[in-house]
Design a protein around this motif. Structure first.
Motif, PDB file in Angstrom:
ATOM      1  N   TYR A 363      -0.201  -2.855  -0.749  1.00  0.00           N
ATOM      2  CA  TYR A 363      -0.848  -1.536  -0.672  1.00  0.00           C
ATOM      3  C   TYR A 363      -0.084  -0.601   0.266  1.00  0.00           C
ATOM      4  O   TYR A 363       0.160   0.573  -0.068  1.00  0.00           O
ATOM      5  CB  TYR A 363      -2.293  -1.711  -0.205  1.00  0.00           C
ATOM      6  CG  TYR A 363      -2.985  -0.428   0.148  1.00  0.00           C
ATOM      7  CD1 TYR A 363      -3.396   0.462  -0.841  1.00  0.00           C
ATOM      8  CD2 TYR A 363      -3.237  -0.100   1.491  1.00  0.00           C
ATOM      9  CE1 TYR A 363      -4.038   1.652  -0.500  1.00  0.00           C
ATOM     10  CE2 TYR A 363      -3.882   1.079   1.824  1.00  0.00           C
ATOM     11  CZ  TYR A 363      -4.269   1.954   0.829  1.00  0.00           C
ATOM     12  OH  TYR A 363      -4.899   3.128   1.142  1.00  0.00           O
ATOM     13  N   VAL A 364       0.320  -1.113   1.416  1.00  0.00           N
ATOM     14  CA  VAL A 364       1.051  -0.285   2.381  1.00  0.00           C
ATOM     15  C   VAL A 364       2.379   0.177   1.797  1.00  0.00           C
ATOM     16  O   VAL A 364       2.785   1.349   1.946  1.00  0.00           O
ATOM     17  CB  VAL A 364       1.254  -1.057   3.701  1.00  0.00           C
ATOM     18  CG1 VAL A 364       2.184  -0.291   4.634  1.00  0.00           C
ATOM     19  CG2 VAL A 364      -0.086  -1.321   4.373  1.00  0.00           C
ATOM     20  N   LYS A 365       3.092  -0.714   1.117  1.00  0.00           N
ATOM     21  CA  LYS A 365       4.394  -0.351   0.553  1.00  0.00           C
ATOM     22  C   LYS A 365       4.239   0.617  -0.609  1.00  0.00           C
ATOM     23  O   LYS A 365       5.078   1.504  -0.820  1.00  0.00           O
ATOM     24  CB  LYS A 365       5.124  -1.613   0.103  1.00  0.00           C
ATOM     25  CG  LYS A 365       5.508  -2.535   1.254  1.00  0.00           C
ATOM     26  CD  LYS A 365       6.164  -3.810   0.744  1.00  0.00           C
ATOM     27  CE  LYS A 365       6.518  -4.734   1.924  1.00  0.00           C
ATOM     28  NZ  LYS A 365       7.136  -6.015   1.465  1.00  0.00           N
ATOM     29  N   TRP A 374      -4.377   6.612  -3.214  1.00  0.00           N
ATOM     30  CA  TRP A 374      -4.238   5.160  -3.169  1.00  0.00           C
ATOM     31  C   TRP A 374      -5.502   4.537  -2.580  1.00  0.00           C
ATOM     32  O   TRP A 374      -6.001   4.975  -1.552  1.00  0.00           O
ATOM     33  CB  TRP A 374      -3.031   4.760  -2.319  1.00  0.00           C
ATOM     34  CG  TRP A 374      -1.723   5.241  -2.863  1.00  0.00           C
ATOM     35  CD1 TRP A 374      -1.055   6.371  -2.521  1.00  0.00           C
ATOM     36  CD2 TRP A 374      -0.953   4.595  -3.878  1.00  0.00           C
ATOM     37  NE1 TRP A 374       0.116   6.496  -3.240  1.00  0.00           N
ATOM     38  CE2 TRP A 374       0.195   5.410  -4.092  1.00  0.00           C
ATOM     39  CE3 TRP A 374      -1.099   3.442  -4.628  1.00  0.00           C
ATOM     40  CZ2 TRP A 374       1.185   5.083  -5.021  1.00  0.00           C
ATOM     41  CZ3 TRP A 374      -0.121   3.111  -5.552  1.00  0.00           C
ATOM     42  CH2 TRP A 374       1.008   3.921  -5.749  1.00  0.00           C
ATOM     43  N   GLN A 375      -5.988   3.487  -3.242  1.00  0.00           N
ATOM     44  CA  GLN A 375      -7.184   2.794  -2.790  1.00  0.00           C
ATOM     45  C   GLN A 375      -6.967   1.283  -2.822  1.00  0.00           C
ATOM     46  O   GLN A 375      -6.460   0.754  -3.822  1.00  0.00           O
ATOM     47  CB  GLN A 375      -8.393   3.145  -3.679  1.00  0.00           C
ATOM     48  CG  GLN A 375      -8.774   4.616  -3.656  1.00  0.00           C
ATOM     49  CD  GLN A 375      -9.966   4.901  -4.543  1.00  0.00           C
ATOM     50  OE1 GLN A 375     -10.591   3.978  -5.085  1.00  0.00           O
ATOM     51  NE2 GLN A 375     -10.301   6.194  -4.686  1.00  0.00           N
ATOM     52  N   LEU A 376      -7.337   0.631  -1.724  1.00  0.00           N
ATOM     53  CA  LEU A 376      -7.339  -0.840  -1.669  1.00  0.00           C
ATOM     54  C   LEU A 376      -8.783  -1.278  -1.922  1.00  0.00           C
ATOM     55  O   LEU A 376      -9.627  -1.236  -1.029  1.00  0.00           O
ATOM     56  CB  LEU A 376      -6.847  -1.326  -0.298  1.00  0.00           C
ATOM     57  CG  LEU A 376      -6.803  -2.855  -0.107  1.00  0.00           C
ATOM     58  CD1 LEU A 376      -5.857  -3.509  -1.103  1.00  0.00           C
ATOM     59  CD2 LEU A 376      -6.368  -3.188   1.332  1.00  0.00           C
ATOM     60  N   VAL A 396       4.818  -3.976  -6.741  1.00  0.00           N
ATOM     61  CA  VAL A 396       5.429  -2.669  -6.442  1.00  0.00           C
ATOM     62  C   VAL A 396       5.946  -2.030  -7.723  1.00  0.00           C
ATOM     63  O   VAL A 396       5.857  -0.801  -7.907  1.00  0.00           O
ATOM     64  CB  VAL A 396       6.542  -2.836  -5.387  1.00  0.00           C
ATOM     65  CG1 VAL A 396       7.344  -1.542  -5.247  1.00  0.00           C
ATOM     66  CG2 VAL A 396       5.950  -3.230  -4.048  1.00  0.00           C
ATOM     67  N   GLN A 397       6.487  -2.865  -8.647  1.00  0.00           N
ATOM     68  CA  GLN A 397       6.947  -2.319  -9.924  1.00  0.00           C
ATOM     69  C   GLN A 397       5.787  -1.758 -10.728  1.00  0.00           C
ATOM     70  O   GLN A 397       5.890  -0.687 -11.349  1.00  0.00           O
ATOM     71  CB  GLN A 397       7.647  -3.419 -10.720  1.00  0.00           C
ATOM     72  CG  GLN A 397       8.173  -2.976 -12.073  1.00  0.00           C
ATOM     73  CD  GLN A 397       9.229  -1.889 -11.949  1.00  0.00           C
ATOM     74  OE1 GLN A 397      10.203  -2.049 -11.242  1.00  0.00           O
ATOM     75  NE2 GLN A 397       9.021  -0.775 -12.636  1.00  0.00           N
ATOM     76  N   ILE A 414      -5.419  -0.708  -6.007  1.00  0.00           N
ATOM     77  CA  ILE A 414      -4.728  -1.989  -5.855  1.00  0.00           C
ATOM     78  C   ILE A 414      -5.724  -2.994  -5.290  1.00  0.00           C
ATOM     79  O   ILE A 414      -6.510  -2.660  -4.387  1.00  0.00           O
ATOM     80  CB  ILE A 414      -3.508  -1.866  -4.933  1.00  0.00           C
ATOM     81  CG1 ILE A 414      -2.459  -0.935  -5.547  1.00  0.00           C
ATOM     82  CG2 ILE A 414      -2.890  -3.243  -4.652  1.00  0.00           C
ATOM     83  CD1 ILE A 414      -1.259  -0.685  -4.669  1.00  0.00           C
ATOM     84  N   GLY A 415      -5.693  -4.221  -5.802  1.00  0.00           N
ATOM     85  CA  GLY A 415      -6.615  -5.223  -5.288  1.00  0.00           C
ATOM     86  C   GLY A 415      -6.287  -6.614  -5.807  1.00  0.00           C
ATOM     87  O   GLY A 415      -5.374  -6.819  -6.614  1.00  0.00           O
TER      88      GLY A 415
END
Length: 499
Positions: A363-365, A374-376, A396-397, A414-415
């Motif tokens: 998530y950070v990257k 962006w949401q985790l 990441v891709q 992202i999760g």
């Protein structure tokens, strides 16, 4: 040139070739596994059958010895009992004359076919006189006709023994008749047995056993040859298939029958051919893909360089375009090499990883890839065996793919979560989504979806192929489904976990 080199010139075969003479010698020295199995089987069978025949013969000869010894002891015992308790039928008194004792006893006895009952009476001159039953024996020289043998037995101090003669062996037992009122012997009763016919019968049984063993070996040869051929047939198929394999044709397989070691060998060989076929297919695909995708940027670079003039602005623009194409070529080559490495067993190096920490790092990257919401959303709080670098690369891709098909301000989530022994990591965007007909297409090399996903990125269409390869290298897969409210969700479903 040294003297040794001058005397012994050597001819070196070209690299990759085989000396025909060496090949011929090796072929002459080579013995097939079928023949070796048969030779060992025949050797073991021959030793076993010979051992059985020899053991049987020894048992039969020992039985003959026991029967002869028992017969000799029985006849000697009967005479000793008659001498001690018998009465002369003419006087009804005990015997006092050894000659009379022997005659009466011999008249009452009946000898076996190979047995002689003889009475020997000492004479003042010459050998002992004989008293015998008038009968013919099937031997070359009976004892009652062999004076030298009778003398040797009569003079022997032993009560029994074996007399070896050129005419045949004699086994005998002797009972001395004491002189009436004295302590010296003047007569003796001899029972002799000729064992030739008994030994001949044993030898006949031995020869029959050898003949049966020979027939058994012949039958074993035929059956063993057929059975060995049937058992080794898959091995011959493996050899034939290996000889027929070429780089252009790796489709031949060995039929697997049964569940024995030979069937396991065929299955292993087929698995090896599957791996070789996949490896050669990947190699051919790599060459084809590289040639197809690199041809266009090379043509563009060459065309701009050929048309480049002397104007500084034009030269600057040409250099910029050429540099951009070279960068794209470099990315294509790196991606192709990565896909080629995915076929290697060391492509992933699993290690214990905390899924929550891994998801947070991704998530950070991903937040640096573009101005998106962006949401985790969630993280799986457990440990899993996986390659953190490869999983990060895949996630990441997927995030980069989501950025390319969304606009600033749109949401990307992202999760990760776990359910039983399965773990899932996902990237969900709120873009235009993917058409149903494109959901399998976009994971192929150099293939992109239709315009529904918006503007196509500058990539070569290898990103999702890399994601798929990473997932499959972990024993998992990548799935695609619609995001609730619109968009596409890519999910990495991986294998077993451990708590």
């Amino acid at each position: 040139m040294t003297t040794t080199e001058a005397r012994t010139p050597r001819t070196t075969a070209p690299a990759g070739t085989t000396d025909p003479a060496t090949t011929a010698d090796a072929a002459r020295r080579r013995i097939s596994a079928r023949v070796r199995i048969l030779l060992w089987l025949l050797f073991v069978m021959a030793v076993a059958l010979a051992s059985v025949a020899m053991t049987t013969r020894s048992f039969l000869l020992r039985d003959v010895d026991h029967r002869i010894n028992g017969l000799l002891a029985q006849e000697a015992g009967e005479f000793a009992n008659f001498e001690e308790r018998g009465f002369d039928p003419e006087t009804s008194r005990p015997f006092t004359d050894p000659d009379r004792l022997l005659r009466v006893f011999l008249e009452r006895q009946y000898a076996d076919p190979d047995e002689e009952l003889i009475g020997l009476v000492a004479r003042k001159s010459g050998g002992p006189a004989k008293l015998t039953q008038p009968r013919d024996l099937p031997v070359a020289l009976p004892l009652h006709r062999d004076g030298d043998a009778r003398r040797r037995i009569f003079d022997s101090p032993d009560a029994s023994g074996v007399l070896h003669r050129p005419e045949g062996e004699i086994r005998w037992a002797k009972v001395a008749v004491a002189r009436h009122g004295g302590g010296t012997s003047e007569a003796a009763f001899v029972v002799a047995f000729h064992p030739e016919r008994e030994v001949a019968r044993v030898d006949e049984v031995f020869r029959v056993l050898l003949a049966i063993s020979g027939v058994a070996l012949l039958l074993t040869t035929g059956i063993g040859w057929a059975v060995a051929g049937r058992i080794l047939q898959p091995v011959r198929l493996v050899r034939t298939a290996a000889a027929q394999l070429t780089e252009q044709d790796l489709t031949r397989r060995i039929p697997v029958r049964g569940r024995d070691d030979i069937a396991a060998l065929a299955e292993t060989f087929n698995a090896m051919l599957d791996r070789l076929e996949r490896a050669f297919a990947a190699q051919r695909q790599f060459v084809d893909d590289a040639g197809h995708e690199l041809r266009t940027p090379i043509t563009i670079v060459r065309g701009h360089l050929e048309l480049m003039g002397d104007d500084p602005a034009e030269r600057e623009e040409t250099v910029r375009l050429v540099t951009d194409e070279l960068d794209r070529m470099s990315r294509i080559v790196e991606d192709l090499l990565l896909l080629a490495k995915a076929e290697r067993p060391d492509f992933v190096r699993p290690e214990p990883v905390q899924l929550a920490e891994l998801t947070a790092d991704v998530y950070v990257k991903a937040r640096t890839l573009g101005e998106r919401d962006w949401q985790l959303t969630e993280t799986a709080d457990r440990e899993a065996e996986l390659d953190p670098q490869r999983i990060t690369q895949a996630m990441v891709q997927l995030a980069q793919n989501a950025v390319q098909h969304t606009t600033p301000g749109q949401t990307i989530r992202i999760g990760s979560h776990a359910e039983g022994s399965r773990i899932e990591l996902y990237v969900a965007d709120s873009g235009p989504g993917v058409r149903p007909q494109d959901r399998e297409l976009i994971f192929e090399r150099f293939r992109r979806g239709t315009s529904r996903r918006g503007a196509r990125g500058s990539g070569a269409g290898l990103g999702l192929s890399i994601v798929k390869a990473i997932a499959e290298s972990h024993g998992g897969r990548v799935r695609l489904h619609d995001t609730e409210g619109g968009g596409a969700t890519f999910v990495l479903t991986l294998g077993e976990t451990r708590t």
